[in-house]
Design a protein around this motif. Structure first.
Motif, PDB file in Angstrom:
ATOM      1  N   UNK A   1      -4.025  14.118  24.758  1.00  0.00           N
ATOM      2  CA  UNK A   1      -5.217  14.489  24.013  1.00  0.00           C
ATOM      3  C   UNK A   1      -5.611  13.494  22.945  1.00  0.00           C
ATOM      4  N   UNK A   2      -6.531  13.916  22.095  1.00  0.00           N
ATOM      5  CA  UNK A   2      -7.129  13.052  21.085  1.00  0.00           C
ATOM      6  C   UNK A   2      -6.381  13.148  19.760  1.00  0.00           C
ATOM      7  N   UNK A   3      -6.738  12.246  18.853  1.00  0.00           N
ATOM      8  CA  UNK A   3      -6.204  12.256  17.489  1.00  0.00           C
ATOM      9  C   UNK A   3      -7.369  12.331  16.508  1.00  0.00           C
ATOM     10  N   UNK A   4      -7.079  12.759  15.293  1.00  0.00           N
ATOM     11  CA  UNK A   4      -8.112  12.901  14.275  1.00  0.00           C
ATOM     12  C   UNK A   4      -7.777  12.043  13.060  1.00  0.00           C
ATOM     13  N   UNK A   5      -8.761  11.231  12.647  1.00  0.00           N
ATOM     14  CA  UNK A   5      -8.666  10.499  11.389  1.00  0.00           C
ATOM     15  C   UNK A   5      -9.140  11.408  10.275  1.00  0.00           C
ATOM     16  N   UNK A   6      -8.311  11.569   9.236  1.00  0.00           N
ATOM     17  CA  UNK A   6      -8.637  12.424   8.101  1.00  0.00           C
ATOM     18  C   UNK A   6      -9.048  11.551   6.921  1.00  0.00           C
ATOM     19  N   UNK A   7     -10.303  11.627   6.577  1.00  0.00           N
ATOM     20  CA  UNK A   7     -10.847  10.752   5.539  1.00  0.00           C
ATOM     21  C   UNK A   7     -10.369  11.149   4.143  1.00  0.00           C
ATOM     22  N   UNK A   8     -10.253  12.444   3.902  1.00  0.00           N
ATOM     23  CA  UNK A   8      -9.986  12.947   2.556  1.00  0.00           C
ATOM     24  C   UNK A   8      -8.494  12.945   2.220  1.00  0.00           C
ATOM     25  N   UNK A   9      -7.815  11.855   2.513  1.00  0.00           N
ATOM     26  CA  UNK A   9      -6.410  11.680   2.166  1.00  0.00           C
ATOM     27  C   UNK A   9      -6.241  10.247   1.659  1.00  0.00           C
ATOM     28  N   UNK A  10      -5.572  10.097   0.537  1.00  0.00           N
ATOM     29  CA  UNK A  10      -5.336   8.748   0.020  1.00  0.00           C
ATOM     30  C   UNK A  10      -4.458   7.976   0.998  1.00  0.00           C
ATOM     31  N   UNK A  11      -4.608   6.656   1.039  1.00  0.00           N
ATOM     32  CA  UNK A  11      -3.883   5.862   2.039  1.00  0.00           C
ATOM     33  C   UNK A  11      -2.367   5.884   1.834  1.00  0.00           C
ATOM     34  N   UNK A  12      -1.662   5.656   2.933  1.00  0.00           N
ATOM     35  CA  UNK A  12      -0.262   5.265   2.849  1.00  0.00           C
ATOM     36  C   UNK A  12      -0.237   3.775   2.532  1.00  0.00           C
ATOM     37  N   UNK A  13       0.899   3.278   2.066  1.00  0.00           N
ATOM     38  CA  UNK A  13       1.025   1.857   1.756  1.00  0.00           C
ATOM     39  C   UNK A  13       2.014   1.205   2.705  1.00  0.00           C
ATOM     40  N   UNK A  14       1.556   0.141   3.339  1.00  0.00           N
ATOM     41  CA  UNK A  14       2.397  -0.659   4.235  1.00  0.00           C
ATOM     42  C   UNK A  14       2.614  -2.011   3.580  1.00  0.00           C
ATOM     43  N   UNK A  15       3.869  -2.343   3.324  1.00  0.00           N
ATOM     44  CA  UNK A  15       4.183  -3.620   2.697  1.00  0.00           C
ATOM     45  C   UNK A  15       4.407  -4.682   3.768  1.00  0.00           C
ATOM     46  N   UNK A  16       3.757  -5.807   3.597  1.00  0.00           N
ATOM     47  CA  UNK A  16       3.977  -6.948   4.487  1.00  0.00           C
ATOM     48  C   UNK A  16       4.783  -7.998   3.711  1.00  0.00           C
ATOM     49  N   UNK A  17       5.969  -8.327   4.222  1.00  0.00           N
ATOM     50  CA  UNK A  17       6.826  -9.293   3.535  1.00  0.00           C
ATOM     51  C   UNK A  17       7.742  -9.972   4.544  1.00  0.00           C
ATOM     52  N   UNK A  18       8.438 -11.013   4.099  1.00  0.00           N
ATOM     53  CA  UNK A  18       9.227 -11.827   5.022  1.00  0.00           C
ATOM     54  C   UNK A  18      10.530 -11.168   5.457  1.00  0.00           C
ATOM     55  N   UNK A  19      10.812  -9.960   4.933  1.00  0.00           N
ATOM     56  CA  UNK A  19      11.981  -9.215   5.372  1.00  0.00           C
ATOM     57  C   UNK A  19      11.636  -8.222   6.483  1.00  0.00           C
ATOM     58  N   UNK A  20      10.367  -8.168   6.869  1.00  0.00           N
ATOM     59  CA  UNK A  20       9.944  -7.232   7.911  1.00  0.00           C
ATOM     60  C   UNK A  20      10.429  -7.656   9.286  1.00  0.00           C
ATOM     61  N   UNK A  21      10.161  -6.813  10.265  1.00  0.00           N
ATOM     62  CA  UNK A  21      10.629  -7.069  11.623  1.00  0.00           C
ATOM     63  C   UNK A  21       9.879  -8.232  12.251  1.00  0.00           C
ATOM     64  N   UNK A  22       8.543  -8.264  12.065  1.00  0.00           N
ATOM     65  CA  UNK A  22       7.725  -9.237  12.784  1.00  0.00           C
ATOM     66  C   UNK A  22       7.414 -10.499  11.981  1.00  0.00           C
ATOM     67  N   UNK A  23       7.350 -10.376  10.674  1.00  0.00           N
ATOM     68  CA  UNK A  23       6.888 -11.509   9.879  1.00  0.00           C
ATOM     69  C   UNK A  23       7.696 -12.788  10.085  1.00  0.00           C
ATOM     70  N   UNK A  24       9.040 -12.734  10.150  1.00  0.00           N
ATOM     71  CA  UNK A  24       9.796 -13.977  10.217  1.00  0.00           C
ATOM     72  C   UNK A  24       9.800 -14.655  11.589  1.00  0.00           C
ATOM     73  N   UNK A  25       9.408 -13.944  12.649  1.00  0.00           N
ATOM     74  CA  UNK A  25       9.587 -14.517  13.988  1.00  0.00           C
ATOM     75  C   UNK A  25       8.380 -15.349  14.402  1.00  0.00           C
ATOM     76  N   UNK A  26       8.602 -16.225  15.364  1.00  0.00           N
ATOM     77  CA  UNK A  26       7.564 -17.151  15.796  1.00  0.00           C
ATOM     78  C   UNK A  26       6.482 -16.426  16.579  1.00  0.00           C
ATOM     79  N   UNK A  27       5.339 -17.076  16.688  1.00  0.00           N
ATOM     80  CA  UNK A  27       4.250 -16.507  17.477  1.00  0.00           C
ATOM     81  C   UNK A  27       4.665 -16.359  18.932  1.00  0.00           C
ATOM     82  N   UNK A  28       5.398 -17.320  19.445  1.00  0.00           N
ATOM     83  CA  UNK A  28       5.854 -17.233  20.837  1.00  0.00           C
ATOM     84  C   UNK A  28       6.692 -15.975  21.043  1.00  0.00           C
ATOM     85  N   UNK A  29       7.589 -15.685  20.094  1.00  0.00           N
ATOM     86  CA  UNK A  29       8.426 -14.490  20.205  1.00  0.00           C
ATOM     87  C   UNK A  29       7.584 -13.221  20.092  1.00  0.00           C
TER      88      UNK A  29
END
Length: 334
Positions: free
Chosen positions: A225-253
């Motif tokens: 089924x479908x999903x619903x975007x709820x506008x009236x909720x403050x955002x969650x925060x996603x931190x982007x940093x070099x300790x993350x899963x994807x940030x340190x790896x090469x584009x090829x990987x």
């Protein structure tokens, strides 16, 4: 695959459930926290979850992956202080499932999935957090009152820890329905996504080498089924940093991981008789990330490959090599 089969196949050292005193009826919702070496951030994450105001019981299920930076000790302190809210799973690195020769969080996350007791499930990484103390209440309330939806979510603010730059993922100005056919087109961060916990199989053998779990989750939910975007909720925060899963790896990987996820989902949908549009979107999604960085001639070749996918040809590693040639490996970042 059920928990018993999963443990037989992958658990080399028992996962310990840290003793707490949670009592009463089963929680309506589970907030799953997956964490490894998040000592700088985990307290902020847990505080944001403990501040959630709800008219129902919920559990905070922490899956701690034997961190080396003090994260485990912080999680124990929180479990001791809030035994009525927190369940803590202490995993061992001996259980780690390597992907492409590198450690992953697969075992830790999947074991926690099997352990979640809530009717509804949401996952947050230990370095992210919720800004809205009513986030869980609003999401659960929506799904309780709208059985035709399989999931709901709200906005996410992405913050680059190095540059302090930030942006919102969505520019929607009101609630919005995301049709099942379109769930693969929308990049939903797991911290904001709440879904019905009984719809999909948690794990199968073909997933053990897949890192793009959020993409697979959306693809499987789309079957129902479908999903619903709820506008009236403050955002969650996603931190982007070099300790993350994807940030340190090469584009090829990254490219290879993306294609592995795509190929898994295409194989998954081979057995499904409906949702043709979802199958098509699975073919397009990851390859489309690369299109804006190609020359006109390369785009023509890539479009030919995408059309081939729609007619049933699988992505294989020869295709991966073709796509890799199209990429500006030094300048492009996901």
């Amino acid at each position: 695959m059920d928990l018993k089969t999963f443990k037989t196949a992958y658990e080399k050292s028992p996962v310990i459930e840290y003793v707490n005193k949670r009592a009463g009826k089963e929680p309506l919702a589970t907030i799953k926290v997956v964490t490894y070496n998040h000592a700088k951030y985990i307290a902020i994450c847990l505080d944001s979850l403990l501040k959630q105001k709800t008219n129902f019981d919920f559990e905070i299920l922490i899956a701690e992956d034997e961190s080396s930076d003090g994260t485990r000790e912080i999680c124990k302190e929180y479990a001791d202080k809030y035994p009525d809210k927190i369940r803590l799973l202490l995993n061992s690195r001996a259980n780690n499932i390597a992907i492409n020769g590198k450690p992953s969080g697969t075992f830790n996350s999947v074991f926690a999935n099997f352990s979640a007791k809530g009717k509804y499930l949401t996952t947050i990484e230990g370095d992210d957090y919720l800004m809205d103390e009513n986030s869980l209440q609003k999401r659960v309330e929506f799904l309780e009152n709208n059985e035709q939806f399989v999931a709901c979510f709200h906005n996410t603010k992405v913050i680059d820890q190095e540059t302090s730059k930030e942006h919102l993922v969505f520019n929607y100005k009101s609630d919005r329905t995301i049709k099942a056919d379109d769930l693969l087109k929308v990049s939903i961060h797991t911290a904001s996504l709440l879904y019905r916990n009984n719809l999909i199989k948690l794990f199968d053998e073909d997933m053990k080498n897949i890192v793009c779990g959020d993409f697979i989750l959306r693809g499987k939910l789309a079957e129902f089924g479908a999903a619903k975007f709820l506008y009236d909720v403050k955002p969650a925060v996603y931190r982007r940093h070099d300790q993350g899963i994807f940030s340190p790896i090469t584009l090829e990987a990254k490219t290879k991981l993306a294609i592995d996820g795509l190929q898994y989902l295409m194989n998954y949908y081979k057995t499904k008789k409906s949702n043709l549009e979802i199958k098509k979107n699975a073919s397009y999604l990851y390859l489309s990330y690369f299109v804006s960085h190609l020359t006109k001639e390369q785009k023509i070749k890539l479009n030919y490959l995408k059309k081939s996918l729609l007619y049933g040809k699988e992505v294989n590693y020869s295709s991966y090599q073709i796509i890799k040639e199209f990429l500006y490996l030094k300048s492009y970042r996901l």
